[in-house]
Design an enzyme around this catalytic site. Structure first.
Site, short mmCIF file in Angstrom:
data_model
loop_
_atom_site.label_atom_id
_atom_site.label_comp_id
_atom_site.label_asym_id
_atom_site.label_seq_id
_atom_site.Cartn_x
_atom_site.Cartn_y
_atom_site.Cartn_z
N GLU A 1 88.22 -75.19 28.26
CA GLU A 1 88.19 -75.97 27.03
C GLU A 1 89.47 -75.83 26.20
O GLU A 1 89.46 -75.35 25.06
CB GLU A 1 86.99 -75.56 26.17
CG GLU A 1 85.65 -75.80 26.82
CD GLU A 1 84.47 -75.49 25.91
OE1 GLU A 1 83.37 -75.94 26.22
OE2 GLU A 1 84.66 -74.79 24.89
N GLU B 1 79.48 -75.75 32.15
CA GLU B 1 78.68 -75.10 31.10
C GLU B 1 77.67 -76.10 30.56
O GLU B 1 78.00 -77.26 30.33
CB GLU B 1 79.52 -74.61 29.91
CG GLU B 1 80.39 -73.41 30.16
CD GLU B 1 81.18 -73.01 28.92
OE1 GLU B 1 80.71 -73.28 27.78
OE2 GLU B 1 82.26 -72.44 29.09
#
Length: 457
Positions: A164, A360
């Site tokens: 991320e 995720e």
């Protein structure tokens, strides 16, 4: 019954700084989190800093032995840059031993290690030189990546460069949730560009290493949803997509920075400093796969009071509070599993159907001890329902031809979560911080085992 493709990856994700502990010992140097906690401990939930987290450094053997008990066949975690190369140059042999034992233990238990290089944990020695604002960070990261490939490439076959990257950019340089906690759109763009080039150069090192394996990047991306189909709202959606989705997906998968993004940055005096060879490097070093983290949708509308040139992303698009939303009250996040189908189709149609996986997906809940039964197990049916709903839409996308190869829940054992500490828990196992970090499986762990054993539900 919903069945997933053969050899589907069922697993979980975590990171070094959120789980390992021993953050100031065994040869590791400080990260921004270690120093920020020293400087401003009041910012951290309940005084919970990065020192011990979930103590995986000592308990990894127990944790890995428990992975098959919840059906896991894969696990993504990260290496700590500050542990492996405490000064950026010299190898910490203690770290090499730890990670080699850790990864070998996974292999011995038939768990595929998927290893990430950077999960928000900037080494302090580099932060003191400007961190990602400094162009020297690009080659510093490339050297770290090269070192990791050399030390662990015989054990690890699946690598990722960043988790991320948008988060350390936004949280550090726009919204003050990560160090250095400043607000500067221009610096944020420069940090983003150096992060992209650090990724590209790490991929270059991977290709040069001739390691048998594959390399990708983990992104938190999804199509933005506009309030309406008005010209103004659709323009806001385009800006949100360019900044938050296409900014990393296009160069890492397609090898080009979107022309419209270049124009948007130029129009707002946000163009970063670049090197003449960057365009060729980006084109030559695309990824083998993509990991996509998904928790909540991005809903946008036209800004109500914008300025030009933009000083913040909110001058280009604003968040829209959808009145029909379903909410997770503990995080304030919308629950919208339908987005996983839209993501699957986006990857199929816009990105050459590159292999990808859900890296995720999870639900954070506070005070989970409320749900502990007489047997001592936490009954987190809400987490099971959350996973089921998302997997239904993911399966629909796979049935439509999207090349998804796995699903990883966040997370395996409850972990430390930055400024939030242990306020919200996400794990398939609970961690008792007051009782030697004792692990106890939750009901969701039993369900995940059944899911993986049946390759569906």
């Amino acid at each position: 019954m919903i069945k997933f493709p053969d050899n589907f990856l069922w697993g979980a994700a975590a990171s070094a700084p959120q789980t390992e502990g021993h953050s100031s010992s065994d040869g590791k140097s400080p990260t921004t989190w270690d120093e920020w906690f020293k400087l401003n401990p009041e910012k951290f939930n309940d005084g919970q800093g990065p020192q011990n987290t979930s103590n995986v450094y000592e308990m990894y053997k127990e944790d890995v032995a428990n992975m098959p008990k919840v059906g896991m066949n894969s696990y993504r975690t990260s290496i700590s840059w500050a542990r492996l190369l405490p000064d950026g140059k010299n190898l910490n042999e203690e770290a090499v031993s730890f990670y080699r034992y850790y990864f070998q233990t996974m292999l011995d238990n038939n768990i595929e290690p998927i290893i990430n290089l950077f999960h928000f944990d900037m080494p302090w020695w580099l932060m003191e030189k400007g961190g990602w604002e400094n162009c020297d960070s690009v080659e510093a990261f490339a050297f770290y990546a090269k070192t990791a490939f050399e030390q662990f490439g015989d054990l690890v076959k699946t690598w990722s460069t960043f988790n991320e990257p948008l988060v350390h950019i936004e949280c550090g340089y726009l919204y003050q949730f990560h160090y250095p906690a400043i607000v500067d759109f221009k610096k944020a763009v420069q940090v983003g560009y150096h992060t992209l080039m650090a990724h590209v150069c790490a991929v270059r090192e991977f290709r040069n290493s001739n390691i048998d394996g594959k390399i990708g990047i983990i992104l938190n991306v999804l199509p933005a949803y506009s309030r309406s189909d008005s010209e103004e709202d659709l323009k806001a959606k385009e800006a949100a997509d360019l900044l938050n989705t296409y900014s990393f997906l296009d160069p890492t998968v397609l090898g080009v920075i979107p022309t419209k993004l270049v124009e948007l940055l130029r129009d707002n005096n946000l163009t970063p400093d670049i090197q003449s060879t960057d365009k060729e490097l980006i084109a030559q070093n695309t990824v083998d796969y993509i990991g996509l983290n998904y928790y909540q949708p991005r809903r946008v509308k036209a800004p109500s009071n914008s300025q030009h040139p933009a000083k913040m992303p909110s001058d280009l698009y604003e968040s829209y509070d959808w009145p029909d939303k379903k909410i997770n009250p503990y995080r304030g996040w919308e629950i919208y599993p339908e987005a996983l189908y839209d993501v699957a189709i986006m990857m199929r149609d816009q990105y050459h159907n590159i292999p990808w996986f859900v890296s995720e997906n999870g639900m954070g809940v506070a005070d989970e001890q409320r749900f502990k039964g007489k047997d001592g197990m936490i009954d987190d049916q809400y987490r099971i329902d959350f996973m089921k709903e998302h997997l239904e839409y993911l399966h629909k996308g796979i049935e439509a031809g999207s090349n998804c190869f796995g699903y990883h829940v966040w997370t395996y054992v409850d972990c430390w979560s930055w400024l939030n500490g242990y306020r919200n828990r996400y794990g398939l196992f609970s961690v008792d911080l007051e009782n030697h970090y004792k692990r106890t499986m939750k009901k969701s762990g039993l369900w995940f085992k059944e899911l993986a054993d049946n390759n569906g539900f």
